[in-house]
Design an enzyme around this catalytic site. Structure first.
Site, PDB file in Angstrom:
ATOM      1  CD  GLU A 261      12.965 -30.267 -17.840  1.00 37.89           C
ATOM      2  OE1 GLU A 261      13.431 -31.296 -18.360  1.00 37.89           O
ATOM      3  OE2 GLU A 261      13.294 -29.876 -16.703  1.00 37.89           O
ATOM      4  CB  THR A 305      16.814 -33.968 -16.700  1.00 37.77           C
ATOM      5  OG1 THR A 305      15.969 -32.833 -16.705  1.00 37.77           O
ATOM      6  CG2 THR A 305      16.491 -34.800 -17.919  1.00 37.77           C
ATOM      7  CG  HIS A 421      14.763 -26.328 -18.004  1.00 37.75           C
ATOM      8  ND1 HIS A 421      15.537 -25.414 -17.340  1.00 37.75           N
ATOM      9  CD2 HIS A 421      15.284 -27.544 -17.702  1.00 37.75           C
ATOM     10  CE1 HIS A 421      16.488 -26.051 -16.674  1.00 37.75           C
ATOM     11  NE2 HIS A 421      16.357 -27.342 -16.877  1.00 37.75           N
ATOM     12  CG  ASP A 480      12.081 -33.565 -15.473  1.00 40.24           C
ATOM     13  OD1 ASP A 480      11.219 -32.711 -15.179  1.00 40.24           O
ATOM     14  OD2 ASP A 480      13.178 -33.263 -15.999  1.00 40.24           O
ATOM     15  CG  HIS A 481      13.150 -32.102 -12.168  1.00 42.82           C
ATOM     16  ND1 HIS A 481      12.997 -30.748 -12.393  1.00 42.82           N
ATOM     17  CD2 HIS A 481      13.903 -32.564 -13.196  1.00 42.82           C
ATOM     18  CE1 HIS A 481      13.637 -30.410 -13.484  1.00 42.82           C
ATOM     19  NE2 HIS A 481      14.192 -31.484 -14.012  1.00 42.82           N
TER      20      HIS A 481
HETATM   21  C1  GP9 Z   1      18.720 -30.834 -20.774  1.00 40.18           C
HETATM   22  C2  GP9 Z   1      17.461 -30.975 -20.040  1.00 40.18           C
HETATM   23  C3  GP9 Z   1      17.464 -30.221 -18.728  1.00 40.18           C
HETATM   24  O1  GP9 Z   1      18.945 -31.710 -21.772  1.00 40.18           O
HETATM   25  O2  GP9 Z   1      17.078 -32.280 -19.964  1.00 40.18           O
HETATM   26  O3  GP9 Z   1      18.047 -30.830 -17.646  1.00 40.18           O
HETATM   27  P1  GP9 Z   1      17.714 -30.345 -16.152  1.00 40.18           P
HETATM   28  O4  GP9 Z   1      18.322 -28.984 -15.952  1.00 40.18           O
HETATM   29  O5  GP9 Z   1      16.220 -30.286 -16.034  1.00 40.18           O
HETATM   30  O6  GP9 Z   1      18.292 -31.353 -15.244  1.00 40.18           O
HETATM   31 MN    MN Z   2      14.527 -31.612 -16.135  1.00 42.65          MN
END
Ligand code: GP9
Ligand code: MN
Length: 719
Positions: A261, A305, A421, A480-481
């Site tokens: 993440e 995500t 996150h 992911d980003h």
């Molecule tokens: C939630 C998590 C976060 O399930 O994958 O999503 P994001 O805010 O990073 O798009």
């Molecule tokens: Mn994410």
């Protein structure tokens, strides 16, 4: 007293009085249902207030329709509207109990994704108190039938009815702006239906969902098979020859996809106060049997995500607005990695320590052919087990292994971490590195949660070794980003030890880790420019799968003749030579802004622009028009969504039955769980480790879903 009583009755005997009574009763039962029948994850007084008031505007508007009619018709209409909205509430209560999500039109339209399970399961899960949602309708009918309240057939002035409708709309506007103040992008960046219901109410959610479905289904209705012609043509022209020296080297191996993440490439080898932030990942990054990439970019849009997941497992871009998993995940046809591998003997499972409704994963994963979706309810609960978006990574990783060991091999398993996150908060006990000191609160905690994530990976990799899975698996790690958005330029400049941090730097900052680790793999750090869209074709080649068979927009990153133009979702791009940000072009190698382009440069950037806009618009067309339904690759069988259920009891049974095959880690270990062998220093597990794990081991499942929804983080739109 009697007088007051008869006055009240007199009031209810007027049409408006009856209207007010109907609304009050409807409000009361809706609010009761919100609190007793759903887990909306309400946090803070603003959300409490919004939950309490959100049934009012839409009820006024809907019931107000009856005020335009005269006489008995008006009363009957009001009761019918009341009845219908109650049936809708009732249906949602039942659906929610099974799926922790709300009904969507896409589901009802009978994509078959759940209709099968719905009809079978609903009766069994009904509770007597569910029927209370009809109490208000029955009370009103009785009051009228017994003449306790008399119908007032005097016509009501149209102006008055109009006034009520206008009032309803004004109130709705106020509700909406309060909701936006608490969560910006609520409607554009929809990631969980729970949020819309929590902020705007069930009826408003229904309208929002209806509008979305109408919009997406119009494009789909007009689409035809020949719309794919230009897609095929483009893909043919842009094909890259997969690298044959790597073809099939991972054939038959288990595949782990580890979703890191918000982890950016700059964290790799980054040191803070002389310490590496991610020592475990760094070791993997430099290992001789890891293929690492240092020029791979995230390409997500609003779906973040969800966009990353879409690209990773379908090699299709996320859509321009919102998230394709939410808008199209339920209804579209996909040919995703879990299905592709599933059809060559793999068992697939996705793991995520949060509610399954987030990003509509519960429905999308069925369309992608995931055999199992292990989410929140499958994991144990405990004090401080969660932060932000769900289970803390160390706990999540540990308890995922109790399911991993049950998966028949070979398997394809995706683990979605969440602790790193925004807003990067972590309790003291879990902090093992100091915060950075840029003075920007959002940025400074990032190294701490990144370190925590890294430690969880270290623990997990150690368990893979213990279990022997390290010899039989390929592990793919990807960020992911971005974790730190372009809104924190000053702080990032400080972190990187730079004077400034401009738009060019920010584009380069979009690099994410991508590492493919497997015992015996010929590794090294590869400098090719690529993005998330390219991951699937790369993995497919390693697994010996021909990606040219599928509609996929990426190319094998190991190919020697690939085009290295990396498209960003907004049309900007990076190539080894040029970077485009808005209307500005830069030299990628020097970072110099090219204020005047030479003819050759112009040709090059135009070509790249063309490529980027074409690839994005064709990928959008595939998703928006659901074009994959018109094309089934040879050897591929269309996914039957109705064949999947992620109900915990059913999944646990299925896993148990799957042990007969004798191919899981558990069966190969004579039924002895290896969960005990999992070493973690998670402080939450230190005290009650024994208790938590023993209760889980026996049943192969965690305690039942905790009552609070974790999807209650106040904002994720700004980062
Ligand atoms: C939630 C998590 C976060 O399930 O994958 O999503 P994001 O805010 O990073 O798009
Ligand atoms: Mn994410």
């Amino acid at each position: 007293m009697k007088q007051i009583g008869s006055r009240i009755r007199g009031y209810f005997n007027t049409r408006f009085g009856f209207f007010v009574l109907a609304i009050a009763l409807f409000w009361a039962k809706t609010y009761w249902a919100y609190n007793n029948k759903f887990n909306l994850g309400v946090k803070g007084s603003m959300q409490e207030l919004l939950l309490a008031i959100n049934p009012i505007p839409t009820t006024l508007l809907l019931f107000g329709i009856a005020l335009y009619l005269s006489g008995r018709k008006s009363y009957i209409t009001m009761l019918i509207i009341d009845g219908l909205t109650s049936v809708w509430l009732f249906a949602n209560i039942l659906y929610y109990r099974e799926f922790s999500d709300f009904l969507t039109f896409a589901l009802i339209k009978g994509s078959g994704a759940v209709s099968n399970n719905l009809s079978k399961g609903v009766l069994g899960i009904m509770e007597p108190t569910d029927w209370l949602v009809f109490a208000d309708v029955i009370v009103l009918i009785l009051l009228l039938a017994t003449h306790a309240i008399r119908m007032n057939i005097q016509p009501i002035k149209k102006r008055f009815a109009l006034g009520i409708s206008v009032l309803a709309l004004l109130l709705f506007g106020a509700n909406l702006s309060m909701a936006y103040a608490d969560r910006s992008g609520l409607l554009t960046r929809t990631f969980d239906n729970n949020y819309i219901v929590k902020y705007l109410g069930l009826n408003a959610y229904t309208v929002v969902d209806g509008v979305k479905t109408a919009k997406t289904s119009a494009a789909k209705a007009n689409a035809k098979a020949s719309d794919l012609d230009s897609v095929f043509k483009f893909l043919k022209q842009n094909q890259a020859t997969p690298n044959v020296t790597y073809s099939g080297v991972a054939k038959g191996k288990n595949v782990f996809i580890v979703h890191l993440e918000s982890l950016q490439q700059f964290m790799i080898d980054f040191k803070w106060q002389g310490q590496e932030v991610t020592p475990n990942l760094n070791k993997l990054y430099h290992a001789s049997d890891t293929l690492s990439f240092d020029n791979v970019f995230n390409q997500v849009g609003q779906g973040k995500t969800a966009d990353a997941e879409m690209m990773l497992e379908n090699s299709l871009f996320g859509i321009a607005e919102g998230s394709a998993m939410v808008a199209d995940g339920t209804s579209n046809t996909f040919q995703a990695a879990p299905a592709i591998l599933g059809q060559s003997g793999y068992t697939s499972a996705a793991f995520h320590g949060d509610v399954p409704s987030f990003w509509n994963r519960d429905n999308t994963y069925k369309s992608w052919g995931y055999d199992y979706f292990i989410s929140k309810a499958y994991y144990p609960t405990g004090k401080n087990f969660e932060v932000g978006y769900g289970l803390k990574d160390k706990i999540f990783m540990k308890y995922s292994t109790q399911y991993i060991e049950q998966l028949p091999q070979p398997f394809y398993a995706k683990l979605i971490t969440v602790t790193n996150h925004y807003p990067y908060t972590l309790d003291k006990k879990n902090q093992t590195i100091a915060k950075t000191k840029t003075g920007d609160k959002t940025v400074d905690g990032y190294v701490q949660t990144a370190r925590y994530l890294d430690e969880s990976i270290g623990e997990f990799m150690a368990w893979l070794k213990t279990s022997g899975l390290d010899k039989t698996s390929m592990v793919v790690f990807y960020g992911d980003h971005y974790g730190i958005s372009g809104n924190h330029k000053k702080a990032v400049a400080k972190l990187l030890g730079q004077e400034t941090f401009n738009d060019f730097d920010n584009a380069q900052f979009q690099r994410i880790p991508l590492m493919i680790h497997m015992a015996g793999l010929k590794g090294g750090i590869n400098h090719t420019y690529g993005g998330e869209i390219d991951v699937l074709p790369t993995i497919e080649n390693l697994l010996g799968i021909k990606s040219s068979n599928y509609i996929q927009f990426g190319t094998d990153l190991l190919s020697t003749n690939r085009d290295q133009t990396v498209a960003f979702r907004n049309g900007d791009f990076v190539t080894p030579d040029y970077t485009k940000v808005g209307s500005d072009y830069y030299d990628t190698k020097t970072g110099e802004r090219l204020s005047k382009l030479t003819q050759a440069q112009k040709t090059a950037v135009n070509q790249a622009t063309n490529k980027v806009t074409t690839t994005l618009s064709l990928s959008d067309r595939v998703i928006n028009s659901d074009l994959l339904r018109f094309y089934t690759p040879s050897g591929f069988t269309k996914v039957d969504k109705s064949a999947y259920s992620y109900n915990k009891t059913k999944a646990t049974k299925k896993l148990k039955a799957a042990q007969k095959a004798g191919t899981s880690v558990l069966s190969r270990n004579q039924g002895q769980s290896l969960l005990d062998k999992y070493v973690t220093d998670a402080p939450e597990l230190a005290d009650d480790d024994a208790a938590a794990s023993s209760s889980d081991r026996s049943s192969g499942s965690g305690s039942s879903s905790s009552s609070s929804s974790a999807s209650s983080v106040s904002s994720s739109t700004d980062e």
